[in-house]
Design a protein around this motif. Structure first.
Motif, PDB file in Angstrom:
ATOM      1  N   THR A  70       0.832  -1.209   0.000  1.00 52.56           N
ATOM      2  CA  THR A  70       0.000   0.000   0.000  1.00 52.56           C
ATOM      3  C   THR A  70       0.862   1.252   0.000  1.00 52.56           C
ATOM      4  OG1 THR A  70      -1.730  -1.173   1.226  1.00 52.56           O
ATOM      5  CG2 THR A  70      -1.841   1.229   1.214  1.00 52.56           C
ATOM      6  N   ALA A  71       1.924   1.243   0.803  1.00 53.41           N
ATOM      7  CA  ALA A  71       2.826   2.400   0.862  1.00 53.41           C
ATOM      8  C   ALA A  71       3.492   2.644  -0.484  1.00 53.41           C
ATOM      9  CB  ALA A  71       3.885   2.180   1.941  1.00 53.41           C
ATOM     10  N   LEU A  72       3.903   1.576  -1.164  1.00 53.94           N
ATOM     11  CA  LEU A  72       4.533   1.719  -2.476  1.00 53.94           C
ATOM     12  C   LEU A  72       3.549   2.288  -3.490  1.00 53.94           C
ATOM     13  CD1 LEU A  72       6.977   1.233  -4.301  1.00 53.94           C
ATOM     14  CD2 LEU A  72       6.141  -1.111  -4.670  1.00 53.94           C
ATOM     15  N   ILE A  73       2.343   1.757  -3.505  1.00 56.25           N
ATOM     16  CA  ILE A  73       1.300   2.271  -4.402  1.00 56.25           C
ATOM     17  C   ILE A  73       1.050   3.744  -4.116  1.00 56.25           C
ATOM     18  CG2 ILE A  73      -1.180   2.193  -4.876  1.00 56.25           C
ATOM     19  CD1 ILE A  73       0.077  -0.045  -6.290  1.00 56.25           C
ATOM     20  N   THR A  74       0.963   4.099  -2.835  1.00 56.53           N
ATOM     21  CA  THR A  74       0.648   5.472  -2.436  1.00 56.53           C
ATOM     22  C   THR A  74       1.732   6.445  -2.866  1.00 56.53           C
ATOM     23  OG1 THR A  74      -0.631   4.675  -0.540  1.00 56.53           O
ATOM     24  CG2 THR A  74       0.118   6.965  -0.484  1.00 56.53           C
ATOM     25  N   VAL A  75       2.990   6.090  -2.637  1.00 60.66           N
ATOM     26  CA  VAL A  75       4.095   6.984  -3.007  1.00 60.66           C
ATOM     27  C   VAL A  75       4.072   7.268  -4.508  1.00 60.66           C
ATOM     28  CG1 VAL A  75       6.607   7.143  -3.212  1.00 60.66           C
ATOM     29  CG2 VAL A  75       5.575   6.342  -1.083  1.00 60.66           C
ATOM     30  N   ILE A  76       3.931   6.225  -5.308  1.00 60.53           N
ATOM     31  CA  ILE A  76       3.925   6.412  -6.761  1.00 60.53           C
ATOM     32  C   ILE A  76       2.683   7.184  -7.202  1.00 60.53           C
ATOM     33  CG2 ILE A  76       3.838   5.206  -8.980  1.00 60.53           C
ATOM     34  CD1 ILE A  76       5.480   2.988  -7.718  1.00 60.53           C
ATOM     35  N   ALA A  77       1.532   6.889  -6.594  1.00 57.63           N
ATOM     36  CA  ALA A  77       0.296   7.572  -6.967  1.00 57.63           C
ATOM     37  C   ALA A  77       0.354   9.057  -6.623  1.00 57.63           C
ATOM     38  CB  ALA A  77      -0.898   6.920  -6.277  1.00 57.63           C
ATOM     39  N   VAL A  78       0.890   9.390  -5.442  1.00 54.32           N
ATOM     40  CA  VAL A  78       0.991  10.803  -5.039  1.00 54.32           C
ATOM     41  C   VAL A  78       1.833  11.581  -6.043  1.00 54.32           C
ATOM     42  CG1 VAL A  78       1.969  12.356  -3.318  1.00 54.32           C
ATOM     43  CG2 VAL A  78       0.568  10.438  -2.584  1.00 54.32           C
ATOM     44  N   VAL A  79       2.936  11.001  -6.476  1.00 50.94           N
ATOM     45  CA  VAL A  79       3.827  11.683  -7.420  1.00 50.94           C
ATOM     46  C   VAL A  79       3.189  11.794  -8.794  1.00 50.94           C
ATOM     47  CG1 VAL A  79       6.054  11.566  -8.595  1.00 50.94           C
ATOM     48  CG2 VAL A  79       5.904  10.990  -6.165  1.00 50.94           C
ATOM     49  N   THR A  80       2.732  10.670  -9.334  1.00 50.25           N
ATOM     50  CA  THR A  80       2.220  10.667 -10.715  1.00 50.25           C
ATOM     51  C   THR A  80       0.913  11.434 -10.851  1.00 50.25           C
ATOM     52  OG1 THR A  80       1.171   8.504 -10.304  1.00 50.25           O
ATOM     53  CG2 THR A  80       3.361   8.503 -11.300  1.00 50.25           C
ATOM     54  N   VAL A  81      -0.001  11.231  -9.919  1.00 53.02           N
ATOM     55  CA  VAL A  81      -1.294  11.921 -10.001  1.00 53.02           C
ATOM     56  C   VAL A  81      -1.113  13.429  -9.971  1.00 53.02           C
ATOM     57  CG1 VAL A  81      -3.456  12.394  -8.771  1.00 53.02           C
ATOM     58  CG2 VAL A  81      -2.705  10.034  -9.108  1.00 53.02           C
ATOM     59  N   ASN A  82      -0.281  13.903  -9.064  1.00 56.73           N
ATOM     60  CA  ASN A  82      -0.116  15.352  -8.929  1.00 56.73           C
ATOM     61  C   ASN A  82       0.673  15.956 -10.088  1.00 56.73           C
ATOM     62  OD1 ASN A  82      -1.234  16.444  -6.187  1.00 56.73           O
ATOM     63  ND2 ASN A  82      -0.354  14.449  -5.720  1.00 56.73           N
ATOM     64  N   ILE A  83       1.636  15.228 -10.613  1.00 57.91           N
ATOM     65  CA  ILE A  83       2.370  15.735 -11.781  1.00 57.91           C
ATOM     66  C   ILE A  83       1.443  15.843 -12.984  1.00 57.91           C
ATOM     67  CG2 ILE A  83       4.136  15.138 -13.486  1.00 57.91           C
ATOM     68  CD1 ILE A  83       5.864  14.107 -11.222  1.00 57.91           C
ATOM     69  N   PHE A  84       0.692  14.776 -13.263  1.00 55.45           N
ATOM     70  CA  PHE A  84      -0.223  14.802 -14.399  1.00 55.45           C
ATOM     71  C   PHE A  84      -1.328  15.844 -14.202  1.00 55.45           C
ATOM     72  CE2 PHE A  84       1.111  10.242 -15.214  1.00 55.45           C
ATOM     73  CZ  PHE A  84       1.837  10.555 -16.354  1.00 55.45           C
ATOM     74  N   ALA A  85      -1.879  15.909 -12.980  1.00 56.48           N
ATOM     75  CA  ALA A  85      -2.966  16.850 -12.717  1.00 56.48           C
ATOM     76  C   ALA A  85      -2.498  18.289 -12.874  1.00 56.48           C
ATOM     77  CB  ALA A  85      -3.525  16.628 -11.314  1.00 56.48           C
ATOM     78  N   PHE A  86      -1.317  18.592 -12.340  1.00 52.61           N
ATOM     79  CA  PHE A  86      -0.801  19.953 -12.466  1.00 52.61           C
ATOM     80  C   PHE A  86      -0.457  20.275 -13.922  1.00 52.61           C
ATOM     81  CE2 PHE A  86       2.760  22.931 -12.736  1.00 52.61           C
ATOM     82  CZ  PHE A  86       2.193  24.037 -12.126  1.00 52.61           C
TER      83      PHE A  86
END
Length: 281
Positions: A70-86
């Motif tokens: 879960t921690a691994l998924i979360t770290v990658i999701a936080v980075v990728t989601v926010n980069i793409f969203a921004f």
């Protein structure tokens, strides 16, 4: 007028406070107590101390591996989601044609339920993997990639809206002054725009982090933890433990308390870290 409103404050806040206490605080307190008990129903709970917490970290339950995944998924999701969203938000604030259409298109996946999203992406990814004679539930790496793709597809649009609001609130005179002083577009973005939208970054990071940690229905529909619980995230692990029908409901409750404290602590640290970087216009 203000004094009279204060006297009537309980009339307005009372029902909400009562509902919050009944629907959240009371069950939460009972849940803490049950995490120290062995039980099948609330009425037959017997106190066992910290044994449930010891069992929660036992290898037979797989809770630690679920937390790490879960921690691994979360770290990658936080980075990728926010980069793409921004990135998408930044492009859609450049006064391009059709921006309203693209905002709607990118936001729509957020309106779809998690179970539907999971089965939709399961069908799509399995159709692609069929060419390699494999599926999501037979190879851990594909299940991992599938969860990352699903999270990005669902959350990018929502975070994009928040970033757009933040970008539109940046005073234009600041960017104009920076440009006049000779700053290029990258320098304006780095030294003016990003510091000014830190409140949006704080909100989006918090939402992405908390939603990724709590992911359940998408995980259930996409892989259901297969193969061999290797793609089982923490929330799914807790539910599977709680309803395992083998007398470990107390262990499941202990896992839930541990998970709550872990997510709350990480979210608090994230909020403190990002809020400390916020600036005023």
């Amino acid at each position: 007028m203000i004094k009279s409103l204060k006297k009537c404050g309980l009339v307005f806040t009372g029902p909400t406070t009562l509902a919050f206490g009944i629907a959240f605080l009371a069950p939460f307190a009972i849940g803490i107590y049950l995490s120290f008990c062995k039980f099948t129903t609330v009425t037959n709970a017997s106190f066992v101390g910290v044994q449930n917490y010891i069992d929660a970290f036992g290898e037979r339950e797989g809770f630690v591996s679920a937390l790490l995944f879960t921690a691994l998924i979360t770290v990658i999701a936080v980075v990728t989601v926010n980069i793409f969203a921004f990135g998408i938000a930044y492009l859609l604030t450049l006064k391009l044609r059709g921006t309203n259409f693209f905002r709607t298109v990118f936001f729509m996946p957020n309106l779809i339920g998690g179970i539907v999203l999971g089965y939709t992406w399961q069908t799509i990814i399995n159709a692609v993997l069929r060419h390699w004679n494999t599926t999501l539930v037979t190879d851990t790496k594909y299940g991992f990639i599938g969860l990352i793709l699903l999270l990005n597809w669902q959350m990018v649009g929502y975070m994009m809206i928040i970033y757009i609001a933040g970008l539109q609130a940046v005073p234009p005179e600041l960017t104009e002054a920076a440009s006049i002083d000779g700053a290029n577009r990258w320098q304006v973005l780095r030294h003016v725009t990003l510091p000014m939208i830190m409140p949006s970054i704080t909100i989006c990071t918090f939402l992405t982090l908390s939603n990724s940690f709590k992911l359940y229905d998408q995980n259930l529909a996409l892989t259901n933890g297969a193969p061999g619980h290797s793609t089982e995230m923490a929330a799914l692990n807790i539910v599977n433990t709680f309803f395992a029908r083998n007398g470990v409901s107390g262990v499941g409750q202990a896992k839930a308390i541990i998970f709550f404290l872990l997510v709350s602590g990480i979210a608090f640290l994230q909020l403190r870290a990002t809020q400390s970087k916020e600036v005023e216009a």
